[in-house]
Enzyme design. Sequence first.
Site, mmCIF file in Angstrom:
data_model
loop_
_atom_site.group_PDB
_atom_site.id
_atom_site.type_symbol
_atom_site.label_atom_id
_atom_site.label_comp_id
_atom_site.label_asym_id
_atom_site.label_seq_id
_atom_site.Cartn_x
_atom_site.Cartn_y
_atom_site.Cartn_z
ATOM 1 N NE ARG A 49 -1.199 13.631 10.355
ATOM 2 C CZ ARG A 49 -0.450 12.511 10.449
ATOM 3 N NH1 ARG A 49 0.097 12.181 11.580
ATOM 4 N NH2 ARG A 49 -0.278 11.667 9.340
ATOM 5 C CG PHE A 54 4.643 -3.038 18.192
ATOM 6 C CD1 PHE A 54 5.591 -2.517 17.345
ATOM 7 C CD2 PHE A 54 3.474 -3.797 17.489
ATOM 8 C CE1 PHE A 54 5.471 -2.467 16.064
ATOM 9 C CE2 PHE A 54 3.516 -3.815 16.099
ATOM 10 C CZ PHE A 54 4.577 -3.214 15.419
ATOM 11 C CE1 TYR A 107 -7.863 3.555 -0.213
ATOM 12 C CE2 TYR A 107 -7.729 4.804 1.902
ATOM 13 C CZ TYR A 107 -7.363 4.643 0.856
ATOM 14 O OH TYR A 107 -5.895 4.789 0.374
ATOM 15 N NE ARG A 130 -3.310 10.810 -1.926
ATOM 16 C CZ ARG A 130 -2.581 9.673 -1.373
ATOM 17 N NH1 ARG A 130 -2.373 8.770 -2.043
ATOM 18 N NH2 ARG A 130 -1.534 9.869 -0.742
HETATM 19 MG MG MG Z 1 -1.590 4.857 -0.176
#
Ligand code: MG
Length: 385
Positions: A225, A295, A178, A235
């Site tokens: 977090r 960055f 995921y 979810r």
């Molecule tokens: Mg999303």
Amino acid sequence: MLLTLYKSALRPIEIKALLKLKIKGSAYSPSKEPLEELALKLNDRDFCYAALGKVSRSFSVVIQQLPPALKDAVCVFYLVLRALDTVEDDMSIPLEQKLPMLVDFYKASNEEGFSLSGIGDHDDYTTLLENYPKVYRMLKTLKPESQDTIIEITRRMGWGMADFAKREVVTIEDFDFYCHYVAGLVGIGLTRLFVAYNPNSIDLENKNGIANSMGLFLQKTNIIRDYHEDLYSDRTFWPKEIWNEHVDALDHLAKAPKDEKSLATLNHMIVDALQHIPDCLQYLSGVRDEKIFRFTAVPQIMAIATLSKLYNNPEVLTGVVKVRKGLAAKLMLYIITMNDVYKYFEKGIRQIEKKNKPGTPYLQETDKILKELKELLRTKSFRSS
Ligand code: MG
């Protein structure tokens, strides 16, 4: 802003950075007007940057520091993925309708005139999708290889989001997949955009594997977090394979935040995230362009600072724990070299170590990874190139 300054009151360098960034930020964002109204008068490019400022304030400042030729590509990449994520996050779309939207988003997003109305759980996201043709036209101004990267990553991410819209994150493998789809692919895509901008900007072998880890480290930090917020929006991304080792139900953590088992679960999740650090340090040590370095480094340093704050902290389980904005501002302005990166990672690891007193749940496992990381930081043996 005042509260933010107050929190950094004893840290003058953070105050200076906050004010400096505030000035910079306001120079970049054209107006406080709603995005909907800006859409009517701004050209494509200005709209894209205005949208970026609205949907991600902090990210828009880091992007602004990139070289102009790269900045546009990263801005478009972010907006296309934000548009896709808006579809994923809109829980009012019925699943049978949502799945094809996610899977085919890459095709639609690369077609002239494509837009969606009434989608999104936030006004700015909805406006972004309604004005998508502006993003499309901006996409078409990019180098062909950058366009291909953006569309290909969007295709793979949409496919993965659709896969996980149908099933839950159960195993640790699911969790890694995921996170790969929603964040690892961003790392891989950004790396390709960097190389398209300047082939010598990154000096690394096996770029994809470690670019994926860069995304996983950030995403896992956010998922840890956001435990409480996600739990109450129905979810959850914490894998059962981890929490079920300690508790019978994930909401036990919110109900009994100081319980040893709850903290063991939290600390276990943090140890799982920490394992990506060697790859992240290796990636950063291979970046040869100063602006790209900053960055990519700033979010990683924010992540280790966040994890050190979250470790063994019951407040994570009942609310929101965040790193001071002043620290983020300071990092954005002053991180320059790999030595700064080492310094902040050492600091984060030391802070976790300090909290890992006898009796701390999951102490031994944490100790083991901290030792490995300290050794790595001492020898810097990840420097393969
Ligand atoms: Mg999303």
